[in-house]
Design an enzyme around this catalytic site. Sequence first.
Site, PDB file in Angstrom:
ATOM      1  N   ASN A  11       0.716  -1.168   0.054  1.00  0.00           N
ATOM      2  CA  ASN A  11       0.106   0.071   0.067  1.00  0.00           C
ATOM      3  C   ASN A  11       0.986   1.290  -0.028  1.00  0.00           C
ATOM      4  OD1 ASN A  11      -2.182  -1.571   0.028  1.00  0.00           O
ATOM      5  ND2 ASN A  11      -2.060  -1.915   2.040  1.00  0.00           N
ATOM      6  N   TYR A  23      -0.719   9.637   6.625  1.00  0.00           N
ATOM      7  CA  TYR A  23       0.910   9.437   5.820  1.00  0.00           C
ATOM      8  C   TYR A  23       1.142  10.489   5.161  1.00  0.00           C
ATOM      9  CZ  TYR A  23      -0.609   4.799   6.990  1.00  0.00           C
ATOM     10  OH  TYR A  23      -0.941   3.374   7.887  1.00  0.00           O
ATOM     11  N   ASN A  73      10.111  -0.282   5.391  1.00  0.00           N
ATOM     12  CA  ASN A  73       8.922   0.074   6.061  1.00  0.00           C
ATOM     13  C   ASN A  73       8.009  -1.165   5.509  1.00  0.00           C
ATOM     14  OD1 ASN A  73       6.264   0.634   6.669  1.00  0.00           O
ATOM     15  ND2 ASN A  73       6.429   2.830   5.761  1.00  0.00           N
ATOM     16  N   ALA A  76       1.954  -3.118   6.654  1.00  0.00           N
ATOM     17  CA  ALA A  76       1.064  -4.199   7.587  1.00  0.00           C
ATOM     18  C   ALA A  76       2.017  -5.439   7.615  1.00  0.00           C
ATOM     19  CB  ALA A  76      -0.158  -4.253   6.999  1.00  0.00           C
ATOM     20  N   HIS A  79       3.495  -6.161  11.400  1.00  0.00           N
ATOM     21  CA  HIS A  79       2.522  -6.555  12.320  1.00  0.00           C
ATOM     22  C   HIS A  79       2.403  -8.200  11.983  1.00  0.00           C
ATOM     23  CE1 HIS A  79       2.479  -2.662  12.810  1.00  0.00           C
ATOM     24  NE2 HIS A  79       1.504  -2.279  11.738  1.00  0.00           N
ATOM     25  N   ASP A  86      12.580 -13.400   9.294  1.00  0.00           N
ATOM     26  CA  ASP A  86      13.489 -14.618   9.028  1.00  0.00           C
ATOM     27  C   ASP A  86      14.463 -13.966   7.879  1.00  0.00           C
ATOM     28  OD1 ASP A  86      12.516 -16.163  10.876  1.00  0.00           O
ATOM     29  OD2 ASP A  86      11.467 -17.620   9.741  1.00  0.00           O
ATOM     30  N   GLU A  97      14.106   0.173  10.630  1.00  0.00           N
ATOM     31  CA  GLU A  97      12.754  -0.052  10.388  1.00  0.00           C
ATOM     32  C   GLU A  97      11.990   1.361  10.261  1.00  0.00           C
ATOM     33  OE1 GLU A  97      11.004  -2.832  13.467  1.00  0.00           O
ATOM     34  OE2 GLU A  97       8.980  -2.231  12.968  1.00  0.00           O
ATOM     35  N   ILE A 100       5.932   5.802   8.901  1.00  0.00           N
ATOM     36  CA  ILE A 100       5.818   7.360   8.704  1.00  0.00           C
ATOM     37  C   ILE A 100       4.893   7.654   9.743  1.00  0.00           C
ATOM     38  CG2 ILE A 100       4.346   8.700   7.034  1.00  0.00           C
ATOM     39  CD1 ILE A 100       5.157   6.664   4.950  1.00  0.00           C
ATOM     40  N   SER A 101       3.978   6.989  10.156  1.00  0.00           N
ATOM     41  CA  SER A 101       2.862   7.218  11.378  1.00  0.00           C
ATOM     42  C   SER A 101       3.513   6.916  12.463  1.00  0.00           C
ATOM     43  CB  SER A 101       1.543   6.564  11.106  1.00  0.00           C
ATOM     44  OG  SER A 101       1.678   5.309  10.998  1.00  0.00           O
ATOM     45  N   ARG A 106      -1.604   4.462  17.567  1.00  0.00           N
ATOM     46  CA  ARG A 106      -2.700   3.747  16.898  1.00  0.00           C
ATOM     47  C   ARG A 106      -3.355   2.691  17.385  1.00  0.00           C
ATOM     48  NH1 ARG A 106      -0.972   4.116  10.642  1.00  0.00           N
ATOM     49  NH2 ARG A 106      -3.202   3.819  10.534  1.00  0.00           N
ATOM     50  N   ARG A 110      -1.293  -2.642  15.813  1.00  0.00           N
ATOM     51  CA  ARG A 110       0.005  -1.810  15.093  1.00  0.00           C
ATOM     52  C   ARG A 110       1.087  -1.880  16.290  1.00  0.00           C
ATOM     53  NH1 ARG A 110      -2.026  -0.126   9.992  1.00  0.00           N
ATOM     54  NH2 ARG A 110      -4.341   0.476  10.297  1.00  0.00           N
TER      55      ARG A 110
HETATM   56  C1  DQA Z   1       3.387   1.926   8.380  1.00  0.00           C
HETATM   57  C2  DQA Z   1       2.291   1.334   9.497  1.00  0.00           C
HETATM   58  C3  DQA Z   1       1.622   0.261   9.318  1.00  0.00           C
HETATM   59  O1  DQA Z   1       0.900   0.012  10.473  1.00  0.00           O
HETATM   60  C4  DQA Z   1       0.461   0.283   8.196  1.00  0.00           C
HETATM   61  O2  DQA Z   1       0.202  -1.028   7.963  1.00  0.00           O
HETATM   62  C5  DQA Z   1       1.570   0.752   7.098  1.00  0.00           C
HETATM   63  C6  DQA Z   1       2.322   1.977   7.045  1.00  0.00           C
HETATM   64  C7  DQA Z   1       3.509   3.539   8.379  1.00  0.00           C
HETATM   65  O3  DQA Z   1       4.573   3.814   7.582  1.00  0.00           O
HETATM   66  O4  DQA Z   1       3.016   4.093   9.249  1.00  0.00           O
HETATM   67  O5  DQA Z   1       1.117   0.254   6.198  1.00  0.00           O
HETATM   68  O6  DQA Z   1       4.132   0.964   8.143  1.00  0.00           O
END
Ligand code: DQA
Length: 142
Positions: A11, A23, A73, A76, A79, A86, A97, A100-101, A106, A110
Amino acid sequence: MKTIYLLNGPNLNLLGKREPEIYGAETLEDVAALAQGVCADGYEIVSLQSNHEGQLIDWIHDARERACGIVINPGAYTHTSIAILDALNAFEGPVMEVHISQVHKREPFRHHSYVSKRADGVIAGLGIEGYAAAVRRICQIA
Ligand code: DQA
């Protein structure tokens, strides 16, 4: 020239269009340009995005031969994906890692990250500046 893999998961191709209140308005192209712009001399960014877990794993395997560090990044998959954890465990260089948020503010689902079990640094909530911080750090240590 040393190569840093910049990997974005599902996404994140919609960055700039997807939930901009969470985002932001910047696109994935903006992220790649920002990352390249903060690279130290002698480093380059290879920016890759996929909506598919297996593709991300294949790129992490490629990074074993081609990259001095990984900024990821995982979206999802952060999680859910033991398989990405692995793969990262089979990579020897630094892993940063980025989220953005601020994932910890949240939904509870998450708050847990499999990738954090491997990451040498975790950045959340800085918007796309988090990618810049992660790249700078890899240039310092790899
Ligand atoms: C994310 C946070 C994740 O929980 C979410 O599923 C994303 C983006 C972020 O960049 O804040 O797709 O990784």
